[in-house]
Design a protein around this motif. Structure first.
Motif, PDB file in Angstrom:
ATOM      1  N   ARG A 143      33.796 -63.373 -22.518  1.00 29.77           N
ATOM      2  CA  ARG A 143      32.538 -62.758 -22.949  1.00 29.77           C
ATOM      3  C   ARG A 143      32.755 -61.296 -23.326  1.00 29.77           C
ATOM      4  NH1 ARG A 143      27.590 -64.911 -20.982  1.00 29.77           N
ATOM      5  NH2 ARG A 143      26.665 -62.955 -21.707  1.00 29.77           N
ATOM      6  N   ALA A 144      33.590 -60.590 -22.589  1.00 28.30           N
ATOM      7  CA  ALA A 144      33.858 -59.178 -22.864  1.00 28.30           C
ATOM      8  C   ALA A 144      34.600 -58.996 -24.176  1.00 28.30           C
ATOM      9  CB  ALA A 144      34.664 -58.560 -21.723  1.00 28.30           C
ATOM     10  N   ALA A 145      35.338 -60.025 -24.597  1.00 30.86           N
ATOM     11  CA  ALA A 145      36.113 -59.941 -25.842  1.00 30.86           C
ATOM     12  C   ALA A 145      35.293 -60.330 -27.065  1.00 30.86           C
ATOM     13  CB  ALA A 145      37.349 -60.837 -25.749  1.00 30.86           C
ATOM     14  N   GLU A 146      34.054 -60.754 -26.876  1.00 30.50           N
ATOM     15  CA  GLU A 146      33.217 -61.119 -28.003  1.00 30.50           C
ATOM     16  C   GLU A 146      32.890 -59.880 -28.832  1.00 30.50           C
ATOM     17  OE1 GLU A 146      29.914 -63.122 -26.297  1.00 30.50           O
ATOM     18  OE2 GLU A 146      30.976 -65.033 -26.082  1.00 30.50           O
ATOM     19  N   PRO A 147      32.524 -60.047 -30.109  1.00 34.25           N
ATOM     20  CA  PRO A 147      32.289 -58.909 -31.000  1.00 34.25           C
ATOM     21  C   PRO A 147      31.318 -57.874 -30.462  1.00 34.25           C
ATOM     22  CG  PRO A 147      32.348 -60.941 -32.251  1.00 34.25           C
ATOM     23  CD  PRO A 147      32.418 -61.334 -30.808  1.00 34.25           C
ATOM     24  N   ASP A 148      30.227 -58.310 -29.810  1.00 34.47           N
ATOM     25  CA  ASP A 148      29.240 -57.360 -29.294  1.00 34.47           C
ATOM     26  C   ASP A 148      29.679 -56.860 -27.931  1.00 34.47           C
ATOM     27  OD1 ASP A 148      25.679 -57.474 -28.472  1.00 34.47           O
ATOM     28  OD2 ASP A 148      27.016 -55.795 -28.929  1.00 34.47           O
ATOM     29  N   GLU A 149      30.746 -56.094 -27.874  1.00 31.34           N
ATOM     30  CA  GLU A 149      31.300 -55.652 -26.599  1.00 31.34           C
ATOM     31  C   GLU A 149      30.386 -54.659 -25.896  1.00 31.34           C
ATOM     32  OE1 GLU A 149      35.151 -54.219 -27.663  1.00 31.34           O
ATOM     33  OE2 GLU A 149      36.083 -56.159 -27.326  1.00 31.34           O
ATOM     34  N   ASP A 150      29.562 -53.914 -26.659  1.00 27.92           N
ATOM     35  CA  ASP A 150      28.683 -52.931 -26.041  1.00 27.92           C
ATOM     36  C   ASP A 150      27.669 -53.575 -25.116  1.00 27.92           C
ATOM     37  OD1 ASP A 150      28.550 -50.869 -29.012  1.00 27.92           O
ATOM     38  OD2 ASP A 150      29.906 -50.809 -27.299  1.00 27.92           O
ATOM     39  N   ALA A 151      27.425 -54.896 -25.325  1.00 28.05           N
ATOM     40  CA  ALA A 151      26.455 -55.597 -24.487  1.00 28.05           C
ATOM     41  C   ALA A 151      27.069 -56.113 -23.207  1.00 28.05           C
ATOM     42  CB  ALA A 151      25.840 -56.772 -25.263  1.00 28.05           C
ATOM     43  N   MET A 152      28.389 -56.027 -23.064  1.00 33.24           N
ATOM     44  CA  MET A 152      29.042 -56.545 -21.876  1.00 33.24           C
ATOM     45  C   MET A 152      28.922 -55.562 -20.715  1.00 33.24           C
ATOM     46  SD  MET A 152      30.173 -59.509 -22.608  1.00 33.24           S
ATOM     47  CE  MET A 152      28.717 -59.710 -23.607  1.00 33.24           C
ATOM     48  N   PRO A 153      28.889 -56.060 -19.438  1.00 29.38           N
ATOM     49  CA  PRO A 153      28.843 -55.164 -18.292  1.00 29.38           C
ATOM     50  C   PRO A 153      30.034 -54.215 -18.307  1.00 29.38           C
ATOM     51  CG  PRO A 153      28.472 -57.448 -17.630  1.00 29.38           C
ATOM     52  CD  PRO A 153      28.900 -57.466 -19.072  1.00 29.38           C
ATOM     53  N   GLY A 154      29.769 -52.933 -18.100  1.00 26.49           N
ATOM     54  CA  GLY A 154      30.851 -51.964 -18.005  1.00 26.49           C
ATOM     55  C   GLY A 154      31.241 -51.372 -19.335  1.00 26.49           C
ATOM     56  N   GLY A 155      30.592 -51.802 -20.458  1.00 28.42           N
ATOM     57  CA  GLY A 155      30.882 -51.195 -21.744  1.00 28.42           C
ATOM     58  C   GLY A 155      31.928 -51.935 -22.531  1.00 28.42           C
ATOM     59  N   PRO A 156      32.357 -51.343 -23.664  1.00 28.62           N
ATOM     60  CA  PRO A 156      33.290 -52.007 -24.571  1.00 28.62           C
ATOM     61  C   PRO A 156      34.611 -52.338 -23.920  1.00 28.62           C
ATOM     62  CG  PRO A 156      32.260 -50.082 -25.601  1.00 28.62           C
ATOM     63  CD  PRO A 156      31.904 -50.043 -24.156  1.00 28.62           C
ATOM     64  N   GLY A 157      35.114 -53.509 -24.294  1.00 27.25           N
ATOM     65  CA  GLY A 157      36.477 -53.867 -23.917  1.00 27.25           C
ATOM     66  C   GLY A 157      36.690 -54.138 -22.453  1.00 27.25           C
ATOM     67  N   ARG A 158      35.654 -54.458 -21.680  1.00 31.48           N
ATOM     68  CA  ARG A 158      35.830 -54.657 -20.245  1.00 31.48           C
ATOM     69  C   ARG A 158      36.533 -55.970 -19.987  1.00 31.48           C
ATOM     70  NH1 ARG A 158      32.798 -57.028 -16.038  1.00 31.48           N
ATOM     71  NH2 ARG A 158      32.940 -55.924 -14.063  1.00 31.48           N
ATOM     72  N   THR A 159      37.653 -55.957 -19.273  1.00 33.25           N
ATOM     73  CA  THR A 159      38.373 -57.168 -18.900  1.00 33.25           C
ATOM     74  C   THR A 159      38.882 -57.014 -17.490  1.00 33.25           C
ATOM     75  OG1 THR A 159      40.497 -56.316 -19.681  1.00 33.25           O
ATOM     76  CG2 THR A 159      39.170 -57.552 -21.270  1.00 33.25           C
ATOM     77  N   VAL A 160      39.372 -58.105 -16.929  1.00 31.44           N
ATOM     78  CA  VAL A 160      40.014 -58.045 -15.633  1.00 31.44           C
ATOM     79  C   VAL A 160      41.298 -57.241 -15.776  1.00 31.44           C
ATOM     80  CG1 VAL A 160      41.020 -59.429 -13.778  1.00 31.44           C
ATOM     81  CG2 VAL A 160      39.042 -60.277 -15.047  1.00 31.44           C
ATOM     82  N   ALA A 161      41.626 -56.421 -14.791  1.00 33.61           N
ATOM     83  CA  ALA A 161      42.810 -55.571 -14.872  1.00 33.61           C
ATOM     84  C   ALA A 161      44.062 -56.407 -15.065  1.00 33.61           C
ATOM     85  CB  ALA A 161      42.933 -54.740 -13.605  1.00 33.61           C
ATOM     86  N   ALA A 162      44.936 -55.979 -15.977  1.00 35.23           N
ATOM     87  CA  ALA A 162      46.165 -56.715 -16.258  1.00 35.23           C
ATOM     88  C   ALA A 162      47.232 -56.389 -15.230  1.00 35.23           C
ATOM     89  CB  ALA A 162      46.670 -56.341 -17.654  1.00 35.23           C
ATOM     90  N   LEU A 163      48.096 -57.356 -14.989  1.00 36.33           N
ATOM     91  CA  LEU A 163      49.223 -57.117 -14.111  1.00 36.33           C
ATOM     92  C   LEU A 163      50.274 -56.306 -14.833  1.00 36.33           C
ATOM     93  CD1 LEU A 163      49.714 -60.709 -12.660  1.00 36.33           C
ATOM     94  CD2 LEU A 163      48.519 -58.804 -11.592  1.00 36.33           C
ATOM     95  N   THR A 164      50.983 -55.466 -14.112  1.00 34.40           N
ATOM     96  CA  THR A 164      52.085 -54.736 -14.699  1.00 34.40           C
ATOM     97  C   THR A 164      53.280 -55.659 -14.813  1.00 34.40           C
ATOM     98  OG1 THR A 164      52.965 -54.017 -12.572  1.00 34.40           O
ATOM     99  CG2 THR A 164      51.273 -52.636 -13.565  1.00 34.40           C
ATOM    100  N   GLY A 165      54.283 -55.249 -15.590  1.00 31.63           N
ATOM    101  CA  GLY A 165      55.469 -56.076 -15.754  1.00 31.63           C
ATOM    102  C   GLY A 165      56.168 -56.336 -14.436  1.00 31.63           C
ATOM    103  N   ALA A 166      56.091 -55.366 -13.517  1.00 29.09           N
ATOM    104  CA  ALA A 166      56.760 -55.538 -12.228  1.00 29.09           C
ATOM    105  C   ALA A 166      56.079 -56.577 -11.369  1.00 29.09           C
ATOM    106  CB  ALA A 166      56.799 -54.199 -11.477  1.00 29.09           C
TER     107      ALA A 166
END
Length: 306
Positions: A241-264
């Motif tokens: 849902r956060a990656a959908e075009p209308d990102e401004d409507a997602m909780p937390g603002g544009p581009g909100r996603t679950v935190a990514a894991l680091t390479g380590a």
């Protein structure tokens, strides 16, 4: 309100604009509750509050979420059993008057939205496990893509031919979760219109059997745990849902996603596991289910992971 109402396995802490639901840990506590830990539910995410008699001298206070307000309940799609409902607080029957008081207080705080579907998620998805094991493979999610890695002991030849899968969130339209507690339980990814990912079911098309679909992992009846796979599905759905075009409507603002894991954080492949998978490919090749070229290509892919 600023008060606390404690029930069996669950405690509700009331605030002026939300209720904090804390789930206890214990042998008798539903495992889903133990994984959830706690969740803050804004009153605007609720459609109604109900109070009804429970079983064996209890009453049950239940907050009814608005459609589309909580990714966990969207993913569950009405499949959770009553005892595993995270919006349900069970109390001794002698506390019914107190429960009715809090129910009235919550109803007064709900506002005018009622049962109208929410246009964005108002409740944050629970923190997902980094991965979980199903019957035919392991699913993992790093906040940006979902990966399926097949088990040679359970995956169908169709999935072995397709190979391990990786699906970027921005190519997905949704997630289909079917409880491990019913026949044909699975987690399936649905492809966004116009995306090109081999094996994934495009939006609007009738999906095939989950055990043959490289975009799905199969739980098997009683295999694949609700308390791991459901929060996983909810986190993926929130990211979609956060990656959908209308990102401004997602909780937390544009581009909100679950935190990514680091390479380590990402585990290196187990050489013994790679060897087992190559042996399984050899068995499929010997049985005529893989051509010489398919066998050579898949073997090379596995060796490249070392």
């Amino acid at each position: 309100m600023g008060d606390v109402l404690a029930g069996f396995h669950t405690v509700w802490e009331f605030d002026t604009d939300s209720v904090l639901i804390r789930f206890e840990r214990g042998i008798r506590t539903p495992k889903l509750f133990q994984v959830l830990g706690e969740r803050r539910i804004p009153y605007e995410a609720l459609a109604a509050v109900e109070l009804a008699p429970g079983k064996r001298g209890t009453v049950a206070l239940r907050a009814v979420p608005r459609p589309g307000a909580d990714p966990l309940m969207d993913a569950a799609d009405g499949q959770l059993k009553e005892g595993s409902d995270p919006y349900r607080l069970v109390l001794p029957a002698e506390r019914e008057v107190l429960a009715e008081y809090y129910a009235d207080e919550m109803r007064a705080a709900l506002g005018s939205s009622g049962a109208e579907p929410a246009d964005r998620y108002l409740v944050t998805a629970p923190a997902p496990p980094r991965g979980f094991k199903a019957y035919d493979g392991k699913a993992s999610f790093d906040g940006k893509s979902v990966a399926f890695r097949w088990f040679w002991t359970g995956a169908s030849s169709a999935k072995w031919k397709a190979g391990d899968q990786n699906f970027p969130v921005d190519e997905l339209a949704g997630v289909e979760w079917r409880s491990p507690e019913v026949f044909n339980g699975h987690l399936r990814l649905v492809l966004r219109d116009g995306a090109d990912a081999a094996g994934c079911t495009p939006r609007g098309e009738q999906p095939g059997a989950a055990d043959q679909d490289p975009a799905a992992v199969v739980f098997g009846l009683g295999y694949g745990l609700v308390h791991e796979s459901l929060p996983f599905a909810a986190a993926v759905l929130e990211a979609v849902r956060a990656a959908e075009p209308d990102e401004d409507a997602m909780p937390g603002g544009p581009g909100r996603t679950v935190a990514a894991l680091t390479g380590a954080d990402k585990a290196r492949p187990d050489p013994a596991d790679i060897a087992d998978r190559i042996r399984h490919l050899g068995a499929l090749h010997d049985a005529g289910l893989l051509t010489d070229d398919e066998f050579s290509a898949k073997k090379a892919e596995l060796l490249a992971e070392l």
